[in-house]
Design a protein around this motif. Structure first.
Motif, PDB file in Angstrom:
ATOM      1  N   ARG A   1       0.835  -1.204   0.000  1.00  0.00           N
ATOM      2  CA  ARG A   1       0.000   0.000   0.000  1.00  0.00           C
ATOM      3  C   ARG A   1       0.873   1.259   0.000  1.00  0.00           C
TER       4      ARG A   1
ATOM      5  N   ALA B   1      -1.384  -5.128   3.398  1.00  0.00           N
ATOM      6  CA  ALA B   1      -2.805  -5.438   3.495  1.00  0.00           C
ATOM      7  C   ALA B   1      -3.045  -6.364   4.685  1.00  0.00           C
ATOM      8  N   ASP B   2      -4.171  -6.182   5.372  1.00  0.00           N
ATOM      9  CA  ASP B   2      -4.477  -6.943   6.579  1.00  0.00           C
ATOM     10  C   ASP B   2      -4.399  -8.446   6.369  1.00  0.00           C
ATOM     11  N   GLU B   3      -4.951  -8.933   5.262  1.00  0.00           N
ATOM     12  CA  GLU B   3      -5.049 -10.382   5.048  1.00  0.00           C
ATOM     13  C   GLU B   3      -3.709 -11.065   4.781  1.00  0.00           C
TER      14      GLU B   3
ATOM     15  N   ARG C   1       5.779  -1.036   9.209  1.00  0.00           N
ATOM     16  CA  ARG C   1       5.685  -0.167   8.029  1.00  0.00           C
ATOM     17  C   ARG C   1       7.014  -0.174   7.275  1.00  0.00           C
TER      18      ARG C   1
ATOM     19  N   GLY D   1      -0.605  -9.420   5.921  1.00  0.00           N
ATOM     20  CA  GLY D   1       0.354  -8.586   6.631  1.00  0.00           C
ATOM     21  C   GLY D   1       1.546  -9.296   7.216  1.00  0.00           C
ATOM     22  N   ASP D   2       1.321 -10.293   8.071  1.00  0.00           N
ATOM     23  CA  ASP D   2       2.444 -10.961   8.723  1.00  0.00           C
ATOM     24  C   ASP D   2       3.348 -11.662   7.724  1.00  0.00           C
TER      25      ASP D   2
ATOM     26  N   VAL E   1       2.170   0.163   4.650  1.00  0.00           N
ATOM     27  CA  VAL E   1       1.618  -0.873   5.521  1.00  0.00           C
ATOM     28  C   VAL E   1       1.029  -1.974   4.648  1.00  0.00           C
TER      29      VAL E   1
END
Length: 98
Positions: free
Chosen positions: A58, A64-66, A86, A68-69, A62
């Motif tokens: 993004r 994307a939530d799905e 980040r 992220g890790d 940061v």
């Protein structure tokens, strides 16, 4: 450019991001010359598993939530420094002209 050509252009662009660098979804759209961040994101969700998808992030730096890790883990493995979840885009943003 039809959809199939656009998908191929996006995937080729992502493949060309070198290890240790990242691009935003908007960077990829601009490089390809068509669409925007959302279109690139949709292509990456549907077809991106075969390319280094984790190098596309993004504009905020940061993930994307799905993803992220996993994305942060892969970026660290590529040598990208992560601070507080980040990526510092100024430090590692892909420049296709380099």
């Amino acid at each position: 450019m039809d959809r199939e050509e656009y998908v191929e252009a996006v995937l080729r662009a992502v493949e060309s991001i070198p290890e240790g660098s990242v691009a935003t979804y908007g960077d990829i759209a601009e490089y390809v010359g068509q669409g925007g961040p959302r279109q690139v994101g949709a292509i990456m969700r549907e077809y991106g598993a075969s390319v280094p998808w984790w190098r596309v992030i993004r504009a905020s730096g940061v993930p994307a939530d799905e993803v992220g890790d996993e994305q942060l883990h892969r970026l660290r493995s590529d040598g990208v420094r992560i601070t507080d979840g980040r990526v510092n885009l100024r430090a590692v943003r892909w420049n296709p002209e380099d």
